[in-house]
Write a protein that holds these residues in place. Structure first.
Motif, PDB file in Angstrom:
ATOM      1  N   ILE A  36     -16.169  -9.608 -25.566  1.00 25.70           N
ATOM      2  CA  ILE A  36     -15.124  -9.605 -24.543  1.00 25.70           C
ATOM      3  C   ILE A  36     -15.604 -10.332 -23.279  1.00 25.70           C
ATOM      4  N   VAL A  37     -14.786 -11.238 -22.819  1.00 27.11           N
ATOM      5  CA  VAL A  37     -15.068 -11.966 -21.574  1.00 27.11           C
ATOM      6  C   VAL A  37     -14.977 -10.964 -20.412  1.00 27.11           C
ATOM      7  N   ALA A  63      -3.691 -13.495 -23.783  1.00 25.10           N
ATOM      8  CA  ALA A  63      -4.968 -13.522 -23.048  1.00 25.10           C
ATOM      9  C   ALA A  63      -5.927 -14.524 -23.693  1.00 25.10           C
ATOM     10  N   GLY A  64      -5.965 -14.548 -25.017  1.00 28.04           N
ATOM     11  CA  GLY A  64      -6.848 -15.488 -25.720  1.00 28.04           C
ATOM     12  C   GLY A  64      -6.469 -16.935 -25.420  1.00 28.04           C
ATOM     13  N   THR A 105     -10.268 -12.635 -17.057  1.00 26.07           N
ATOM     14  CA  THR A 105      -9.032 -12.520 -17.829  1.00 26.07           C
ATOM     15  C   THR A 105      -7.895 -11.944 -16.988  1.00 26.07           C
ATOM     16  N   GLY A 148     -17.294 -13.360 -30.525  1.00 26.87           N
ATOM     17  CA  GLY A 148     -16.310 -12.284 -30.692  1.00 26.87           C
ATOM     18  C   GLY A 148     -16.467 -11.164 -29.688  1.00 26.87           C
ATOM     19  N   ARG A 169      -8.731 -19.760 -23.612  1.00 26.35           N
ATOM     20  CA  ARG A 169      -9.055 -21.058 -24.231  1.00 26.35           C
ATOM     21  C   ARG A 169      -8.667 -22.208 -23.310  1.00 26.35           C
ATOM     22  N   CYS A 190     -18.513 -16.199 -25.469  1.00 28.68           N
ATOM     23  CA  CYS A 190     -17.877 -14.917 -25.816  1.00 28.68           C
ATOM     24  C   CYS A 190     -16.930 -15.096 -27.009  1.00 28.68           C
ATOM     25  N   ILE A 191     -16.134 -16.149 -26.995  1.00 30.14           N
ATOM     26  CA  ILE A 191     -15.160 -16.344 -28.077  1.00 30.14           C
ATOM     27  C   ILE A 191     -15.867 -16.540 -29.410  1.00 30.14           C
ATOM     28  N   GLY A 220      -2.881  -9.452 -26.861  1.00 30.45           N
ATOM     29  CA  GLY A 220      -4.345  -9.458 -26.993  1.00 30.45           C
ATOM     30  C   GLY A 220      -5.047  -8.895 -25.774  1.00 30.45           C
ATOM     31  N   ARG A 239     -15.711 -10.101 -34.577  1.00 31.45           N
ATOM     32  CA  ARG A 239     -14.468  -9.721 -33.883  1.00 31.45           C
ATOM     33  C   ARG A 239     -13.981  -8.356 -34.371  1.00 31.45           C
TER      34      ARG A 239
END
Ligand code: C5P
Ligand code: MG
Length: 222
Positions: free
Chosen positions: A77-78, A49-50, A83, A75, A54, A71-72, A115, A170
């Motif tokens: 959650i999108v 998912a990450g 997602t 840390g 990206r 969000c990344i 993830g 995170r």
């Protein structure tokens, strides 16, 4: 009155044919490394998912680039719609490719979703609308180990979140949002825990045993 397609919550994929194993564990627990090993053993399609987020972040014309970047870095959650759509599209693309090999005949398929789900809303929505998951493979180790692995990875990963400040955030998100997901699936007897503190090859052996057991159980219920 017949249900409108909007109310229809039949999942896109039939879980009797498509095996979805969620792969969870804190940041730096070794999810990606072990998924790569399991792909070689069992012919899974590995979707991180990450990684998908990206890729979407840098895709030209994406309306979500800035949101994902923030969000990344923080840390957090999108929003789940983004997602889940990326995962569903990637699963469709993989099945359209018609892969050959063990576990992919007659419309069957096997996915490691790495993830994900990181938050309860993602878990419920994906199970309901995309594919009911079979099991959660849960890698566990200490924050100390995860921190040192992430800082080591940060030397070469180029990731904007492999720094102490982002890592602490995170860890917090993991404790607040992801642990309830683990508890939810554990209460359904769906979590298989693997200690990922030990050497990569030993973690791999334990993970392989778990997957063999999942397939054996699935055969019995198919
Ligand atoms: O799994 P990975 O460490 O690559 O995820 C990086 C970031 O992507 C997370 O910290 C989070 O901001 C975002 N993410 C998310 N939802 C997921 C997976 C990742 O929002 N299911
Ligand atoms: Mg990863």
């Amino acid at each position: 009155m017949p249900a409108s397609p909007i109310d229809n919550t039949t999942p896109t994929f039939d879980s009797s044919k498509i095996t979805v194993i969620y792969v969870l564990g804190g940041p730096g627990a070794g999810k990606g490394t072990q998924c790569a090993n399991l792909v070689k053993d069992f012919g899974f399609c590995h979707l991180s998912a990450g990684d998908l987020l990206r890729a979407e972040q840098t895709r030209e014309g994406s309306q979500y680039g800035e949101l994902i970047r923030t969000c990344i870095k923080e840390g957090t959650i999108v929003p789940m719609e983004v997602t889940i759509k990326l995962l569903e599209n990637a699963m469709k693309a993989e099945l359209e490719r018609k892969p050959r090999g063990e576990g992919w005949a007659d419309g069957k398929g096997r996915f490691l979703i790495d993830g994900f789900p990181r938050k309860m809303d993602q878990a419920v929505k994906f199970d309901e609308t995309v594919c009911l998951s079979t099991k959660v493979l849960f890698f566990t180790t200490t924050e100390e180990v995860m921190l040192s692995r992430l800082l080591e990875r940060g030397k070469t990963s180029g990731r904007e979140d492999d720094n102490v400040e982002s890592i602490k955030k995170r860890f917090r998100t993991y404790a607040n949002d992801t642990m309830p997901v683990i508890q939810y699936y554990a209460s359904q007897g769906k979590v298989a825990e693997v200690d990922s503190t030990v050497a990569i090859e030993d973690v791999h052996k334990a993970a392989r045993e778990v997957v063999l057991k999942i397939f054996a159980e699935k055969q019995q219920t198919a």
